[in-house]
Design an enzyme around this catalytic site. Structure first.
Site, PDB file in Angstrom:
ATOM      1  CB  CYS A   1      50.090 154.184  93.217  1.00 56.10           C
ATOM      2  SG  CYS A   1      49.906 152.969  94.536  1.00 56.10           S
TER       3      CYS A   1
ATOM      4  CB  CYS B   1      49.232 154.010  98.797  1.00 52.44           C
ATOM      5  SG  CYS B   1      50.327 152.674  98.284  1.00 52.44           S
ATOM      6  CB  SER B   2      51.455 157.810  97.043  1.00 50.56           C
ATOM      7  OG  SER B   2      52.128 157.393  98.220  1.00 50.56           O
ATOM      8  CB  CYS B   3      53.716 152.694  94.563  1.00 50.20           C
ATOM      9  SG  CYS B   3      53.214 151.767  96.026  1.00 50.20           S
TER      10      CYS B   3
HETATM   11 FE    FE Z   1      51.248 152.880  96.355  1.00 52.13          FE
END
Ligand code: FE
Length: 195
Positions: free
Chosen positions: A99, A102-104
């Site tokens: 991602c 961010c951190s999906c």
């Molecule tokens: Fe994300």
């Protein structure tokens, strides 16, 4: 120093206490969430899908066609899979997930993301130089294998269907599932033939 609780955990504890005092939350509800994430949500769910896809071509076809519906059918908890897409690795194409924003991450099938997945270095470099980053992480791919990087978003999450290792012809679905790792389903590792 390491004996001291971190500022984050102190803050979390203070918020938790306040929410319980104000009767907005019960400690039972918190325990339920913690138990769910420690015992029912994690890579073992993704591993079930991968192992079944390895032994059942019809299931594999459905998984690649519409993983979102299959996850609903399995009833995995954890969420973050409103739209899940599965990408199957082959000898000619390897898939890896990031991602960049961010951190999906697909919690219901992989649990919570590892620290390195959220690292700005991984997020930018895996796009620019995937072969180099994968080698650094211990996965060296043949030059004849191309690499596709999939960028997760709030809307779409990805799961990698890794190659079934040689020498596993005699293993059943349950035994196969035990070989399958989180990192292989992100696409940064291969699955080893059991020794
Ligand atoms: Fe994300």
């Amino acid at each position: 120093m390491s004996d001291q609780p971190s500022p984050q955990s102190l803050r979390t504890e203070a918020i938790e206490t306040l929410l319980i005092e104000k009767k907005l939350l019960t400690s039972e509800a918190i325990d339920t969430v913690l138990t769910t994430f420690s015992e029912q949500v994690g890579p073992m769910n993704g591993a079930k899908l991968v192992a079944r896809a390895w032994v059942d071509q019809g299931f594999k076809a459905r998984l690649l066609e519409d993983a979102t519906t299959i996850v609903q059918e399995y009833g995995f908890e954890g969420g973050q899979v409103d739209k899940l897409i599965v990408k199957a690795c082959s000898e000619s194409v390897h898939h890896v997930v990031v991602c960049t924003l961010c951190s999906c991450y697909p919690w219901a099938v992989l649990g919570l993301p590892p620290r390195w997945y959220k690292d700005p270095g991984y997020r930018s470099r895996i796009v620019r130089e995937p072969r180099k980053v994968l080698t650094e992480m211990g996965l060296t791919l043949p030059d004849t294998t191309s690499i596709k990087v999939w960028d997760s978003s709030a809307e779409i999450r990805y799961l990698v269907l890794p190659l079934r290792p040689a020498g596993t012809e005699d293993l059943d679905e349950t035994a196969l599932a035990e070989l399958i790792t989180r990192d292989a389903m992100i696409g940064v590792a291969a699955i080893e033939t059991p020794s």
